[in-house]
Scaffold this active site. Structure first.
Site, mmCIF file in Angstrom:
data_model
loop_
_atom_site.group_PDB
_atom_site.id
_atom_site.type_symbol
_atom_site.label_atom_id
_atom_site.label_comp_id
_atom_site.label_asym_id
_atom_site.label_seq_id
_atom_site.Cartn_x
_atom_site.Cartn_y
_atom_site.Cartn_z
ATOM 1 N N SER A 15 -11.506 -6.015 23.947
ATOM 2 C CA SER A 15 -10.125 -5.860 23.474
ATOM 3 C C SER A 15 -9.222 -5.298 24.573
ATOM 4 C CB SER A 15 -10.171 -4.901 22.278
ATOM 5 O OG SER A 15 -8.890 -4.543 21.847
ATOM 6 N N LEU A 17 -6.978 -3.562 27.280
ATOM 7 C CA LEU A 17 -6.951 -3.468 28.746
ATOM 8 C C LEU A 17 -8.246 -4.013 29.356
ATOM 9 C CD1 LEU A 17 -5.346 0.098 29.257
ATOM 10 C CD2 LEU A 17 -4.217 -2.129 29.086
ATOM 11 N N ASP A 36 -19.218 -3.425 24.496
ATOM 12 C CA ASP A 36 -18.317 -2.924 23.446
ATOM 13 C C ASP A 36 -19.131 -2.759 22.165
ATOM 14 O OD1 ASP A 36 -14.885 -3.313 23.359
ATOM 15 O OD2 ASP A 36 -15.940 -2.799 21.512
ATOM 16 N N VAL A 60 -21.111 3.403 23.966
ATOM 17 C CA VAL A 60 -21.135 4.196 25.211
ATOM 18 C C VAL A 60 -21.560 5.649 24.991
ATOM 19 C CG1 VAL A 60 -19.458 2.746 26.435
ATOM 20 C CG2 VAL A 60 -18.649 4.752 25.140
ATOM 21 N N CYS A 86 -13.095 1.136 29.980
ATOM 22 C CA CYS A 86 -11.939 1.000 29.088
ATOM 23 C C CYS A 86 -12.294 1.331 27.640
ATOM 24 C CB CYS A 86 -11.357 -0.408 29.151
ATOM 25 S SG CYS A 86 -10.391 -0.697 30.635
ATOM 26 N N SER A 148 -4.901 8.547 31.208
ATOM 27 C CA SER A 148 -3.681 8.282 30.447
ATOM 28 C C SER A 148 -2.624 9.254 30.945
ATOM 29 C CB SER A 148 -3.934 8.550 28.956
ATOM 30 O OG SER A 148 -2.718 8.695 28.263
ATOM 31 N N TYR A 161 -7.467 14.008 22.636
ATOM 32 C CA TYR A 161 -7.300 12.861 23.547
ATOM 33 C C TYR A 161 -6.967 13.342 24.964
ATOM 34 C CZ TYR A 161 -5.537 8.258 25.059
ATOM 35 O OH TYR A 161 -5.323 7.062 25.715
ATOM 36 N N THR A 196 -1.365 -3.272 23.554
ATOM 37 C CA THR A 196 -2.756 -3.618 23.247
ATOM 38 C C THR A 196 -2.921 -3.408 21.743
ATOM 39 O OG1 THR A 196 -3.619 -1.373 23.441
ATOM 40 C CG2 THR A 196 -3.553 -2.658 25.484
HETATM 41 N N1 LIG Z 1 -2.913 1.043 25.314
HETATM 42 C C1 LIG Z 1 -2.354 2.093 25.869
HETATM 43 O O1 LIG Z 1 -1.138 2.292 25.782
HETATM 44 C C2 LIG Z 1 -3.177 3.075 26.658
HETATM 45 C C3 LIG Z 1 -2.498 4.073 27.376
HETATM 46 C C4 LIG Z 1 -3.231 4.985 28.105
HETATM 47 C C5 LIG Z 1 -4.616 4.913 28.128
HETATM 48 N N2 LIG Z 1 -5.243 3.940 27.406
HETATM 49 C C6 LIG Z 1 -6.695 3.927 27.455
HETATM 50 O O2 LIG Z 1 -7.138 2.655 27.852
HETATM 51 C C7 LIG Z 1 -8.424 2.390 27.295
HETATM 52 C C8 LIG Z 1 -8.385 1.025 26.608
HETATM 53 O O3 LIG Z 1 -7.448 1.101 25.563
HETATM 54 P P1 LIG Z 1 -6.848 -0.192 24.838
HETATM 55 O O4 LIG Z 1 -5.418 0.072 24.633
HETATM 56 O O5 LIG Z 1 -7.304 -1.408 25.537
HETATM 57 O O6 LIG Z 1 -7.542 -0.027 23.415
HETATM 58 P P2 LIG Z 1 -8.359 -1.057 22.500
HETATM 59 O O7 LIG Z 1 -8.540 -0.355 21.217
HETATM 60 O O8 LIG Z 1 -7.720 -2.394 22.531
HETATM 61 O O9 LIG Z 1 -9.760 -1.156 23.268
HETATM 62 C C9 LIG Z 1 -10.687 -0.124 23.258
HETATM 63 C C10 LIG Z 1 -12.035 -0.733 23.091
HETATM 64 O O10 LIG Z 1 -13.014 0.323 23.168
HETATM 65 C C11 LIG Z 1 -14.048 -0.022 22.269
HETATM 66 N N3 LIG Z 1 -14.830 1.173 21.921
HETATM 67 C C12 LIG Z 1 -14.449 2.219 21.145
HETATM 68 N N4 LIG Z 1 -15.472 3.080 20.998
HETATM 69 C C13 LIG Z 1 -16.514 2.568 21.700
HETATM 70 C C14 LIG Z 1 -17.856 2.991 21.931
HETATM 71 N N5 LIG Z 1 -18.336 4.126 21.398
HETATM 72 N N6 LIG Z 1 -18.656 2.224 22.709
HETATM 73 C C15 LIG Z 1 -18.195 1.071 23.252
HETATM 74 N N7 LIG Z 1 -16.931 0.614 23.045
HETATM 75 C C16 LIG Z 1 -16.106 1.349 22.282
HETATM 76 C C17 LIG Z 1 -13.327 -0.614 21.074
HETATM 77 O O11 LIG Z 1 -14.212 -1.363 20.268
HETATM 78 C C18 LIG Z 1 -12.251 -1.439 21.741
HETATM 79 O O12 LIG Z 1 -12.661 -2.774 21.927
HETATM 80 C C19 LIG Z 1 -8.713 3.552 26.338
HETATM 81 O O13 LIG Z 1 -9.531 4.484 27.009
HETATM 82 C C20 LIG Z 1 -7.351 4.160 26.116
HETATM 83 O O14 LIG Z 1 -7.440 5.540 25.817
HETATM 84 C C21 LIG Z 1 -4.557 3.026 26.679
#
Ligand SMILES: NC(=O)c1ccc[n+]([C@@H]2O[C@H](COP(=O)([O-])OP(=O)(O)OC[C@H]3O[C@@H](n4cnc5c(N)ncnc54)[C@H](O)[C@@H]3O)[C@@H](O)[C@H]2O)c1
Length: 255
Positions: A15, A17, A36, A60, A86, A148, A161, A196
C-alpha cells in the site's frame, strides 16, 4: 548503485508509499519483494508488478517471521541491496483521552510496529547485505527508514507516533556508523503529509486544512515523490547517516 540494479525489500509494500517505491523500482528495471500483513492486497500488488516482484506475508513485529520472510526475499531477489521500511501505523491517541489515560498496551503496540519492526527488518537485511560483492565505491547496500515530520513537530494525539518516528530517525546515525565497515548506508526520509490510504481515511475538511498548511507546493505530497527520493538516495553514495524532510516546508501546528 543504479536503480535498475536495485534488489529491494520493501515493508508495507502492499500500500501507499511502499507500493509507490515498488512500482518505481520495477519500472526502472529492478526487482522487489513486498513484505506486508495484508495478504490479499499484497498478492494483487505483486501480480500487478509482474515477474520482477513477489509478495511475502510478514508481520514486522515478529522476529522469526521477519527472519524467514527476509530469507525468502533474498532467495527470490538473488541478493538484497535496498531495504525500505514503510510498514507503519498512525497510532493516534491522546495520553489523557476522553475515556481516560491511554492504555500502555496501545503505546507498546505502536512502538512494536513502527520502531521494533524497523529494527528487526534492518538487522535481518543488513546481515544478508554483508554477503554482497562491493561495487567500485565499496558499497553493498542502502537501508531507508520512514520517519515523519511528527518526529520534529508532533501534534496533540501523536505522542506514541512521534516517539516511534523520532526513534527511527535517531537510529540512523549509529546504524550508519556501525554498518560503514560493510559499505552499507542508512538514511531516513521524514515525509510531510502524503496522499496514501492513510490520508484517504481522513475527512475532506482535514485533508483540505492539511493542504492549506503546506507553504509550497500547496498540496499534499504524491507517493511517487517519495519513491523518486528513494531512487535518488540509492544512486547517491555520499548520502549517509542523515534524515531528509520531504514536506513542502510544512511545520505542523499543535493540532
Ligand atoms: N502518508 C503520510 O502522510 C505519511 C507521512 C509521514 C510518514 N508516513 C509513514 O510512511 C509509512 C507508510 O505509510 P503509508 O501512508 O504508505 O501508509 P499505508 O497505510 O498505506 O501503508 C502502511 C502499510 O504498512 C502495513 N503494515 C502495518 N502494520 C504492519 C506489520 N505489523 N507488519 C507488516 N506490515 C504492516 C500495512 O498493512 C500497510 O500496507 C508509515 O510508516 C507512515 O507512518 C506516512
Amino acid at each position: 548503485m543504479n536503480i535498475n540494479e536495485a534488489r529491494a525489500v520493501i515493508t508495507g509494500g502492499a500500500s501507499g508509499l511502499g507500493n509507490a517505491v515498488a512500482r518505481h523500482v520495477v519500472a526502472a528495471g529492478g526487482r522487489v519483494a513486498l513484505l506486508d500483513v495484508q495478504d490479499a492486497l499484497g498478492a494483487t500488488a505483486a501480480a500487478n508488478l509482474g515477474p520482477a516482484a513477489t509478495f511475502i506475508k510478514c508481520d514486522v513485529t515478529n522476529e522469526q517471521n521477519v527472519n524467514d520472510a527476509v530469507q525468502r526475499a533474498h532467495a527470490f531477489l538473488g541478493s538484497i541491496n535496498l531495504t525500505v521500511n514503510c510498514a507503519g501505523v498512525v497510532g493516534a491517541g491522546r495520553m489523557l483521552g476522553k475515556s481516560g489515560p491511554m492504555a500502555g498496551d496501545f503505546f507498546t503496540k505502536v512502538i512494536h510496529i513502527n520502531l521494533i519492526g524497523t529494527f528487526l527488518i534492518d538487522k535481518a537485511c543488513a546481515h544478508l547485505m554483508t554477503q554482497n560483492t562491493p561495487n567500485a565505491d565499496g558499497e553493498r547496500g542502502l537501508i531507508i527508514h520512514t520517519s515523519s515530520v511528527a518526529a520534529y513537530e508532533g501534534q496533540i494525539g501523536q505522542v506514541a507516533y512521534s516517539a516511534t518516528k523520532g526513534a527511527v530517525l535517531a537510529m540512523t546515525l549509529p546504524m550508519a556508523r556501525e554498518l560503514a565497515a560493510f559499505g552499507i548506508r542508512v538514511m531516513t526520509i521524514a515525509p510531510g503529509v502524503f496522499w496514501t490510504p492513510m490520508v484517504d481515511g481522513m475527512t475532506k475538511e482535514l485533508q483540505d486544512s492539511l493542504s492549506a498548511q503546506v507553504p509550497f507546493p500547496k498540496r499534499l505530497g504524491r507517493a511517487e515523490e517519495y519513491a523518486s527520493l528513494v531512487a535518488h538516495l540509492f544512486q547517491s553514495p555520499y548520502m549517509n547517516g542523515e534524515s531528509v524532510r520531504l514536506d513542502g516546508a510544512i511545520r505542523m501546528q499543535p493540532k
